[in-house]
Design a protein around this motif. Structure first.
Motif, PDB file in Angstrom:
ATOM      1  N   LEU A 120       5.821 -11.417   8.329  1.00  0.00           N
ATOM      2  CA  LEU A 120       6.424 -10.718   7.197  1.00  0.00           C
ATOM      3  C   LEU A 120       7.817 -11.245   6.862  1.00  0.00           C
ATOM      4  CD1 LEU A 120       5.343  -7.004   7.728  1.00  0.00           C
ATOM      5  CD2 LEU A 120       4.234  -8.808   6.402  1.00  0.00           C
ATOM      6  N   LYS A 129       1.997 -14.019   1.394  1.00  0.00           N
ATOM      7  CA  LYS A 129       0.830 -13.532   0.649  1.00  0.00           C
ATOM      8  C   LYS A 129      -0.377 -13.403   1.577  1.00  0.00           C
ATOM      9  CE  LYS A 129      -2.353 -15.043  -3.019  1.00  0.00           C
ATOM     10  NZ  LYS A 129      -3.434 -15.545  -2.161  1.00  0.00           N
ATOM     11  N   LEU A 132       0.031 -10.451   3.988  1.00  0.00           N
ATOM     12  CA  LEU A 132      -0.234  -9.159   3.358  1.00  0.00           C
ATOM     13  C   LEU A 132      -1.729  -8.971   3.110  1.00  0.00           C
ATOM     14  CD1 LEU A 132       2.770  -8.985   0.868  1.00  0.00           C
ATOM     15  CD2 LEU A 132       2.508  -7.807   3.061  1.00  0.00           C
ATOM     16  N   GLN A 136      -3.954  -5.965   4.506  1.00  0.00           N
ATOM     17  CA  GLN A 136      -4.789  -5.159   3.620  1.00  0.00           C
ATOM     18  C   GLN A 136      -6.206  -5.035   4.177  1.00  0.00           C
ATOM     19  OE1 GLN A 136      -3.779  -3.420   0.727  1.00  0.00           O
ATOM     20  NE2 GLN A 136      -5.761  -2.502   1.220  1.00  0.00           N
ATOM     21  N   ILE A 178       6.829  -4.700  -0.096  1.00  0.00           N
ATOM     22  CA  ILE A 178       5.508  -4.455   0.487  1.00  0.00           C
ATOM     23  C   ILE A 178       5.022  -3.066   0.088  1.00  0.00           C
ATOM     24  CG2 ILE A 178       4.247  -4.196   2.660  1.00  0.00           C
ATOM     25  CD1 ILE A 178       6.220  -6.213   3.888  1.00  0.00           C
ATOM     26  N   ILE A 182       0.760  -0.460   3.405  1.00  0.00           N
ATOM     27  CA  ILE A 182       0.948  -1.485   4.439  1.00  0.00           C
ATOM     28  C   ILE A 182       2.148  -1.133   5.313  1.00  0.00           C
ATOM     29  CG2 ILE A 182       1.395  -3.931   4.882  1.00  0.00           C
ATOM     30  CD1 ILE A 182      -1.383  -3.306   3.664  1.00  0.00           C
ATOM     31  N   ARG A 183       3.255  -0.745   4.688  1.00  0.00           N
ATOM     32  CA  ARG A 183       4.449  -0.383   5.468  1.00  0.00           C
ATOM     33  C   ARG A 183       4.135   0.767   6.421  1.00  0.00           C
ATOM     34  NH1 ARG A 183       9.187  -0.337   0.944  1.00  0.00           N
ATOM     35  NH2 ARG A 183       8.143   1.636   0.488  1.00  0.00           N
TER      36      ARG A 183
END
Length: 321
Positions: A120, A129, A132, A136, A178, A182-183
């Motif tokens: 990150l 990208k 993330l 996801q 973000i 996700i966080r």
């Protein structure tokens, strides 16, 4: 008194033919001339992985193990760019729902530890990208299991890129871009080479992220920090979490290969830690990172029975008096 729950990582040494991480490379995928047939094969592999995952969870329950790290490789090629049109959840929804119901009904704690390439704080937009995208994928699995996303993915801070201060600042900048889902998932762990206790605490406190303290990593990578003096700060990073404090325990393979994980857990090393933190929390979940997986947990429990300060609760949990 503190309750300690033990867990282990992804695979069993006792339950045979139970890998939840069977895979197919993209090169192998391309050798199948019919794309739909290739996707169906991927789905069969993923189904087998999930069935084995369910077997592992049932095996764990039989041994009172209610803390477990799921494999991140349950669905092969799920995040590959050339398969972005593949709805990998839909054909697996039935088994995912079944697993999720079992986890919730049996009050198990599960989480993930995505691979080291999830960065990150990367300065490269394509790596961020892809990171993330991988997170996801983990969120999609958790949602399909009907498991609350909060604090289910352990990450390292990332790369130092020859300038640790800039790397920490970049993590903070990237964090602001973000998505909330996700966080919400993230926990941060100190690592054995770059980001030590103070570095990780800095981010966790600034961004309200729970800190997963890795005792072995701290012994391998520190700047003479007294972790005992900082323990209350570590615990406080969990104050907004619905889950108990979590830590990682492993033991050095040897003095020469200190950073490598041993087959089993050095009970004296673990007890030194636990006797220091006893009473500071009601419950702590200790994830065993040992080559012998569940065998390491079973052996440790046998050794703990001989300790006067330990009161055994069941096959995978105990009190420190």
């Amino acid at each position: 008194m503190t309750k300690v729950r033990l867990g282990y990582v992804a695979m069993s040494m006792e339950l045979k033919n139970s890998s939840p991480s069977q895979t197919m490379t993209y090169t192998q995928f391309q050798t199948i001339p019919n794309r739909e047939a290739a996707i169906r094969k991927l789905e069969r592999i993923a189904l087998s992985n999930l069935e084995n995952c369910f077997r592992l969870l049932k095996h764990n329950l039989a041994h009172d193990i209610r803390f477990f790290r799921l494999s991140s490789k349950l669905i092969p090629l799920a995040t590959h760019d050339d398969l972005s049109d593949w709805n990998y959840i839909k054909p697996l929804l039935s088994i995912l729902n079944e697993i999720g119901t079992f986890i919730i009904e049996k009050k198990m704690r599960i989480d993930f530890h995505p691979d080291h390439y999830v960065l990150l704080n990367s300065p490269k937009s394509d790596i961020l990208k892809n990171s993330l995208q991988t997170l996801q994928y983990h969120a999609d699995i958790l949602k399909s299991l009907h498991i609350d996303l909060q604090h289910r993915c352990v990450l390292h801070v990332g790369g130092s890129y020859k300038n640790k201060e800039s790397a920490l600042d970049r993590f903070i900048r990237n964090w602001g871009h973000i998505e909330e889902d996700i966080r919400k998932m993230i926990m941060l762990e100190n690592d054995d080479k770059s980001f030590h206790l103070q570095d990780t605490l800095y981010l966790c406190e600034k961004l309200a992220i729970p800190f997963v303290f890795d005792y072995h990593h701290h012994l391998a990578n520190n700047e003479n920090e007294d972790w005992e003096k900082e323990w209350e700060r570590v615990v406080n990073t969990w104050s907004h979490s619905p889950l108990p404090v979590k830590m990682h325990i492993s033991s050095p393979k040897s003095e020469k290969q200190f950073r490598h994980h041993s087959d089993y857990i050095d009970i004296d090393m673990l007890m030194k830690f636990l006797n220091t933190i006893v009473g500071s929390v009601d419950t702590i979940d200790c994830m065993i990172e040992a080559k012998q997986k569940d065998h390491a947990l079973f052996r440790l429990m046998e050794q703990l029975e001989e300790r006067s300060e330990v009161e055994i609760i069941d096959g995978a949990s105990f009190h420190i008096k």
